[in-house]
Design a protein around this motif. Sequence first.
Motif, PDB file in Angstrom:
ATOM      1  N   THR A   2      53.967  -6.237  12.522  1.00  0.00           N
ATOM      2  CA  THR A   2      54.126  -5.141  13.463  1.00  0.00           C
ATOM      3  C   THR A   2      55.604  -4.886  13.724  1.00  0.00           C
ATOM      4  O   THR A   2      56.378  -5.824  13.961  1.00  0.00           O
ATOM      5  N   SER A   3      55.990  -3.614  13.684  1.00  0.00           N
ATOM      6  CA  SER A   3      57.379  -3.269  13.960  1.00  0.00           C
ATOM      7  C   SER A   3      57.678  -3.490  15.434  1.00  0.00           C
ATOM      8  O   SER A   3      56.836  -3.220  16.290  1.00  0.00           O
ATOM      9  N   PRO A   4      58.877  -3.984  15.772  1.00  0.00           N
ATOM     10  CA  PRO A   4      59.221  -4.179  17.178  1.00  0.00           C
ATOM     11  C   PRO A   4      59.283  -2.838  17.891  1.00  0.00           C
ATOM     12  O   PRO A   4      59.656  -1.816  17.317  1.00  0.00           O
ATOM     13  N   LEU A   5      58.895  -2.866  19.172  1.00  0.00           N
ATOM     14  CA  LEU A   5      58.964  -1.645  19.969  1.00  0.00           C
ATOM     15  C   LEU A   5      60.420  -1.272  20.199  1.00  0.00           C
ATOM     16  O   LEU A   5      61.291  -2.130  20.333  1.00  0.00           O
ATOM     17  N   PRO A   6      60.713   0.036  20.256  1.00  0.00           N
ATOM     18  CA  PRO A   6      62.086   0.440  20.546  1.00  0.00           C
ATOM     19  C   PRO A   6      62.493   0.006  21.942  1.00  0.00           C
ATOM     20  O   PRO A   6      61.653  -0.122  22.843  1.00  0.00           O
ATOM     21  N   ALA A   7      63.767  -0.260  22.124  1.00  0.00           N
ATOM     22  CA  ALA A   7      64.260  -0.662  23.439  1.00  0.00           C
ATOM     23  C   ALA A   7      64.053   0.474  24.439  1.00  0.00           C
ATOM     24  O   ALA A   7      64.284   1.641  24.117  1.00  0.00           O
ATOM     25  N   PRO A   8      63.598   0.153  25.648  1.00  0.00           N
ATOM     26  CA  PRO A   8      63.427   1.209  26.649  1.00  0.00           C
ATOM     27  C   PRO A   8      64.755   1.911  26.901  1.00  0.00           C
ATOM     28  O   PRO A   8      65.797   1.255  27.053  1.00  0.00           O
ATOM     29  N   PRO A   9      64.753   3.228  26.965  1.00  0.00           N
ATOM     30  CA  PRO A   9      66.025   3.949  27.079  1.00  0.00           C
ATOM     31  C   PRO A   9      66.727   3.740  28.406  1.00  0.00           C
ATOM     32  O   PRO A   9      67.952   3.814  28.483  1.00  0.00           O
ATOM     33  N   LEU A  10      65.959   3.464  29.465  1.00  0.00           N
ATOM     34  CA  LEU A  10      66.551   3.332  30.793  1.00  0.00           C
ATOM     35  C   LEU A  10      66.066   2.065  31.493  1.00  0.00           C
ATOM     36  O   LEU A  10      66.081   1.984  32.720  1.00  0.00           O
ATOM     37  N   GLY A  11      65.677   1.076  30.719  1.00  0.00           N
ATOM     38  CA  GLY A  11      65.168  -0.145  31.307  1.00  0.00           C
ATOM     39  C   GLY A  11      63.650  -0.177  31.285  1.00  0.00           C
ATOM     40  O   GLY A  11      62.980   0.756  30.846  1.00  0.00           O
ATOM     41  N   ARG A  12      63.108  -1.281  31.785  1.00  0.00           N
ATOM     42  CA  ARG A  12      61.668  -1.517  31.760  1.00  0.00           C
ATOM     43  C   ARG A  12      61.130  -1.806  33.154  1.00  0.00           C
ATOM     44  O   ARG A  12      60.072  -1.324  33.539  1.00  0.00           O
ATOM     45  N   THR A  13      61.873  -2.595  33.935  1.00  0.00           N
ATOM     46  CA  THR A  13      61.443  -2.986  35.278  1.00  0.00           C
ATOM     47  C   THR A  13      62.435  -2.417  36.290  1.00  0.00           C
ATOM     48  O   THR A  13      63.399  -3.069  36.676  1.00  0.00           O
ATOM     49  N   LEU A  14      62.191  -1.184  36.678  1.00  0.00           N
ATOM     50  CA  LEU A  14      63.138  -0.448  37.510  1.00  0.00           C
ATOM     51  C   LEU A  14      62.693  -0.453  38.973  1.00  0.00           C
ATOM     52  O   LEU A  14      61.507  -0.305  39.273  1.00  0.00           O
ATOM     53  N   CYS A  15      63.644  -0.610  39.859  1.00  0.00           N
ATOM     54  CA  CYS A  15      63.377  -0.507  41.295  1.00  0.00           C
ATOM     55  C   CYS A  15      63.846   0.838  41.802  1.00  0.00           C
ATOM     56  O   CYS A  15      64.979   1.257  41.539  1.00  0.00           O
ATOM     57  N   ALA A  16      62.969   1.526  42.528  1.00  0.00           N
ATOM     58  CA  ALA A  16      63.365   2.714  43.282  1.00  0.00           C
ATOM     59  C   ALA A  16      64.024   2.211  44.564  1.00  0.00           C
ATOM     60  O   ALA A  16      63.371   1.994  45.589  1.00  0.00           O
ATOM     61  N   MET A  17      65.297   1.974  44.501  1.00  0.00           N
ATOM     62  CA  MET A  17      66.017   1.236  45.537  1.00  0.00           C
ATOM     63  C   MET A  17      66.142   2.043  46.827  1.00  0.00           C
ATOM     64  O   MET A  17      66.420   3.244  46.802  1.00  0.00           O
ATOM     65  N   VAL A  18      65.924   1.374  47.961  1.00  0.00           N
ATOM     66  CA  VAL A  18      66.199   2.005  49.238  1.00  0.00           C
ATOM     67  C   VAL A  18      67.704   2.225  49.350  1.00  0.00           C
ATOM     68  O   VAL A  18      68.505   1.568  48.673  1.00  0.00           O
ATOM     69  N   THR A  19      68.090   3.136  50.201  1.00  0.00           N
ATOM     70  CA  THR A  19      69.501   3.338  50.516  1.00  0.00           C
ATOM     71  C   THR A  19      69.807   2.617  51.818  1.00  0.00           C
ATOM     72  O   THR A  19      69.335   3.033  52.881  1.00  0.00           O
ATOM     73  N   ALA A 271      68.892  -3.168  54.355  1.00  0.00           N
ATOM     74  CA  ALA A 271      68.059  -1.963  54.425  1.00  0.00           C
ATOM     75  C   ALA A 271      68.519  -1.093  55.589  1.00  0.00           C
ATOM     76  O   ALA A 271      68.948   0.029  55.418  1.00  0.00           O
ATOM     77  N   GLY A 272      68.430  -1.644  56.803  1.00  0.00           N
ATOM     78  CA  GLY A 272      68.826  -0.877  57.966  1.00  0.00           C
ATOM     79  C   GLY A 272      67.778   0.138  58.359  1.00  0.00           C
ATOM     80  O   GLY A 272      66.633   0.096  57.891  1.00  0.00           O
TER      81      GLY A 272
END
Length: 301
Positions: A2-19, A271-272
């Motif tokens: 099986t061919s390896p999957l392409p690298a995720p373009p913007l990551g794989r485990t992303l957090c929608a970070m609080v400000t 967080a605040g």
Amino acid sequence: MTSPLPAPPLGRTLCAMVTPFTPSGALDLDGAQHLATHLVTNGCDGLVLSGTTGESPTTTDAEKSDLVRAVREAVGDRAKVIAGIGTPDTRHTTELAREAGKAGADGLLVVSPYYSRPPQEAIEAHFREIADAGDLPLMLYDIPARTGTRIEPETLLRLAEHPRIVALKDCSSDFLGAQKVLARTALAYYAGCDEHNLALYAVGGTGYVSTVANVIPAHLRTVLDAFDAGDTARAARLQQQATPLIEAIMSAGLPGTVTAKALMNALNLPAGPVRGPLQPADARRTGELLALHDDLIGHSA
């Protein structure tokens, strides 16, 4: 083989970070850097700034740029930094895209135009104009419950042909539509609703952009790691263990920003307060969130 999957373009485990904000409501850049470092150290390979969870409607253009610069400085090249730039105004969004690039963003999160409820042809033109205006990759953001309009699958099929439109954060709850687009394009699909993290990943999704990752980044990453290792039963069990906390943060009557920040403050994470019109969670809700968090961590140990 099986061919390896392409690298995720913007990551794989992303957090929608609080400000993070100071007690007076000012932008807390030191807190943002501390939080970003904590999240990356604990399993996030991408940070999405100034999205829904980041209270983007209440932050200024200058604050958005300052936040990107601060987080970029904190995490270096250890994680992708994606800047939320979505507005209902195409011209304004294009300006924000240019400023995000100057500030050091690796990519852009662009929500479909809200309030005016444009037809699909206008939504498509909006995204194309933004993609044409710079050289950063775009992650489109489909969240019709907030914007009032879908990015329909047929529109996504056309937009996927653009070389800089590479990803989608999917909050549509249209699992069939997601699979249709996955089967016919190379778009990187990210779950935008934490209850879908594993399900979307299992049918070819790239990963997640998670609000709940603000408080359990390592646990959520372990779900995908277990799946990748072939231990699908463990992946399912870990996802199920997180479900009570996911529901309490995302589906218990308060916006995810409010509940995430309440729990983060209880855990002594930066967080605040929230900015108006949002209001903070009360002590009872915060106590419930903390109990669910501690119970999950206890089972995960």
